[in-house]
Design an enzyme around this catalytic site. Structure first.
Site, mmCIF file in Angstrom:
data_model
loop_
_atom_site.group_PDB
_atom_site.id
_atom_site.type_symbol
_atom_site.label_atom_id
_atom_site.label_comp_id
_atom_site.label_asym_id
_atom_site.label_seq_id
_atom_site.Cartn_x
_atom_site.Cartn_y
_atom_site.Cartn_z
ATOM 1 N N ASP A 157 2.612 -2.990 5.336
ATOM 2 C CA ASP A 157 3.080 -3.122 3.676
ATOM 3 C C ASP A 157 3.366 -1.646 4.058
ATOM 4 O OD1 ASP A 157 3.362 -4.410 0.740
ATOM 5 O OD2 ASP A 157 4.073 -2.348 1.492
ATOM 6 N N ASP A 161 14.650 -6.800 -1.434
ATOM 7 C CA ASP A 161 13.978 -5.946 -2.399
ATOM 8 C C ASP A 161 14.856 -4.713 -2.124
ATOM 9 O OD1 ASP A 161 12.296 -7.510 -2.982
ATOM 10 O OD2 ASP A 161 11.329 -6.984 -1.322
ATOM 11 N N GLU A 169 7.292 -4.539 6.524
ATOM 12 C CA GLU A 169 8.054 -4.760 5.677
ATOM 13 C C GLU A 169 9.324 -4.304 5.911
ATOM 14 O OE1 GLU A 169 6.675 -4.851 1.747
ATOM 15 O OE2 GLU A 169 8.738 -4.899 1.276
ATOM 16 N N GLU A 170 9.570 -3.374 6.438
ATOM 17 C CA GLU A 170 10.405 -2.858 5.834
ATOM 18 C C GLU A 170 12.092 -2.911 7.543
ATOM 19 O OE1 GLU A 170 9.417 -1.569 1.947
ATOM 20 O OE2 GLU A 170 11.432 -1.911 3.138
ATOM 21 N N LEU A 222 4.404 0.727 1.657
ATOM 22 C CA LEU A 222 4.128 0.674 0.428
ATOM 23 C C LEU A 222 4.272 -0.079 -0.623
ATOM 24 C CD1 LEU A 222 3.429 3.324 -0.952
ATOM 25 C CD2 LEU A 222 5.929 4.003 -1.951
ATOM 26 N N ASP A 223 2.989 -0.708 -1.277
ATOM 27 C CA ASP A 223 3.082 -2.322 -2.061
ATOM 28 C C ASP A 223 3.793 -1.743 -3.447
ATOM 29 O OD1 ASP A 223 3.012 -4.855 -2.097
ATOM 30 O OD2 ASP A 223 0.787 -4.335 -3.340
ATOM 31 N N GLU A 236 1.095 -8.863 3.989
ATOM 32 C CA GLU A 236 0.771 -8.997 3.059
ATOM 33 C C GLU A 236 -0.877 -10.266 1.928
ATOM 34 O OE1 GLU A 236 4.002 -9.260 0.592
ATOM 35 O OE2 GLU A 236 3.799 -7.210 -0.522
ATOM 36 N N ASP A 245 9.116 4.229 -0.415
ATOM 37 C CA ASP A 245 8.977 2.895 0.404
ATOM 38 C C ASP A 245 9.547 2.924 2.167
ATOM 39 O OD1 ASP A 245 10.584 0.181 -1.377
ATOM 40 O OD2 ASP A 245 8.540 0.561 -0.747
HETATM 41 P P1 AHG Z 1 6.672 -4.705 -3.126
HETATM 42 O O1 AHG Z 1 7.136 -3.915 -3.197
HETATM 43 O O2 AHG Z 1 5.584 -4.106 -1.427
HETATM 44 O O3 AHG Z 1 8.354 -5.028 -2.256
HETATM 45 O O4 AHG Z 1 5.467 -5.767 -2.965
HETATM 46 C C1 AHG Z 1 5.643 -6.145 -4.555
HETATM 47 C C2 AHG Z 1 5.274 -7.267 -4.693
HETATM 48 C C3 AHG Z 1 3.329 -7.351 -4.895
HETATM 49 O O5 AHG Z 1 2.577 -5.895 -4.901
HETATM 50 C C4 AHG Z 1 3.243 -7.801 -6.666
HETATM 51 O O6 AHG Z 1 2.060 -8.007 -6.399
HETATM 52 C C5 AHG Z 1 4.455 -8.271 -6.661
HETATM 53 O O7 AHG Z 1 5.528 -7.619 -6.081
HETATM 54 C C6 AHG Z 1 5.212 -8.603 -7.904
HETATM 55 O O8 AHG Z 1 6.399 -9.688 -8.558
HETATM 56 P P2 AHG Z 1 7.181 -9.747 -9.468
HETATM 57 O O9 AHG Z 1 7.354 -8.105 -10.184
HETATM 58 O O10 AHG Z 1 8.012 -10.845 -9.377
HETATM 59 O O11 AHG Z 1 5.615 -10.088 -10.393
HETATM 60 MN MN MN Z 2 4.285 -5.906 -1.056
HETATM 61 MN MN MN Z 3 6.326 -3.047 0.255
#
Ligand code: AHG
Ligand code: MN
Ligand code: MN
Length: 336
Positions: A117, A66, A95-96, A119-120, A281, A72
């Protein structure tokens, strides 16, 4: 008529909960206090993200591939620095960061393990949509000194505590220590999290399903049949369900906790293990949902039973109202 709700701060609630544990040493209480400070520090930046140069990306990718946003990175550093010196934690993982995060040598290593995590929902930052911070707390399995990877790879049923901070229309701190799930809403005017949702219970059955249907064509047949079933009209079973999907796990899981229904991130042809990470998560959210009387699943059994083998491993995740998750499992196993 004055409100009968007691004016209970998170700090006071944590202290009172500690009294319930006769051999409590106060270490765990101290850890939660450090965490509630971290939550306020992250909230302060999140709530003004659009005003300061903290939007945008660092042009770096994390372990999961990501793009790491500036917020983040800020949240990651803020949580780590709030937790590293209290003497309560022997190791962290986030996560980071690809590897485990050691406590600086000049600080005492405590008996707890902290996974998070920071920042989710990062993809939602620039659109001012709900974000979150997720955490899981374990007791160390290594004897003493620096914590180890083994300390971080414990199954979810061994969590001592888990929860999240949701930065939404209001900011809430929601957590469990195995004695129910409790929610505290931040009153920014006094800088305190105040008890607003004591002993949250998931409705036995809901009428909302929450998942990224853009992946429908890549799902297994069982998953497709389940979603098709939810969309059929049948008044006796309150169908069709409504689709609600924020794209921030904390936001979708929190709504599911309060309103019921099912949240899912299934595996698919391209990503058989799905997108969400087990350790920081899915395990914490599964602990919360199960403690509130709901059900979690990796498609076959409770998420909390999975033995992690890698820090950033993914797992398919289904969580929410007991009846809805059970029906989903029946479709996934071909029994429906
Ligand atoms: P993060 O921002 O910590 O990487 O988490 C993102 C995750 C979670 O928050 C969410 O349910 C999912 O990514 C959404 O994924 P899609 O955009 O593929 O639906
Ligand atoms: Mn997340
Ligand atoms: Mn995150």
């Amino acid at each position: 008529m004055t409100s009968t709700k007691k004016f209970m701060t998170l700090e006071r609630f944590i202290n009172e909960q500690e009294q319930l544990h006769p051999n409590a040493t106060g270490e765990f209480t101290g850890l939660l206090h450090d965490l509630s400070l971290a939550a306020k520090l992250v909230w302060r930046e999140v709530s003004k993200a659009g005003l300061v140069n903290i939007l945008g990306t660092t042009h770096r990718l994390n372990v999961s591939g990501d793009v790491v946003k500036k917020l983040d990175e800020f949240a990651d550093e803020t949580v780590y620095r709030a937790m590293d010196h209290g003497g309560h934690v022997c190791v962290m993982a986030s996560e980071e960061n690809e590897d485990i995060l050691h406590i600086p040598d000049h600080y005492k290593a405590g008996k707890y393990v902290f996974l998070f995590d920071p920042l989710d929902g990062s993809s939602n930052i620039d659109a001012n949509i709900t974000l979150g911070t997720i955490f899981a707390i374990y007791e160390r399995v290594s004897k003493e000194g620096k914590g180890t990877l083994e300390d971080c790879l414990q199954p979810g049923y061994k969590q001592l505590a888990a929860g999240y901070i949701i930065y939404g229309t209001s900011t809430m701190f929601v957590y469990t220590t195995g004695r129910g799930v409790h929610g505290f809403t931040l009153d920014p005017s006094v800088g305190e999290f105040l008890l607003s949702h004591e002993n949250i219970r998931v409705p036995k059955k809901g009428k909302i399903y929450s998942m990224n249907e853009g992946n429908y064509r890549n799902w297994d047949d069982g998953m497709k049949y389940f979603v098709d079933y939810l969309k059929e009209t049948d008044k006796t079973t309150n169908r069709p369900y409504s689709l609600r999907y924020i794209g921030t796990m904390v936001g979708d899981a929190h709504r599911t906790l309060l309103y019921g229904g099912i949240f899912a991130y299934p595996g698919d042809k391209n990503n058989p293990e799905g997108k969400l990470r087990l350790c920081y998560e899915c395990n914490p959210m599964a602990f919360i949902i199960e403690q509130a009387g709901g059900r979690s699943s990796n498609g076959k059994h409770s998420i909390l039973q999975v033995q992690p083998t890698a820090l950033h491993q993914h797992t398919p995740v289904f969580l929410g109202s007991e009846e809805d998750v059970l029906i989903c499992e029946e479709f996934l196993s071909g029994n429906r």
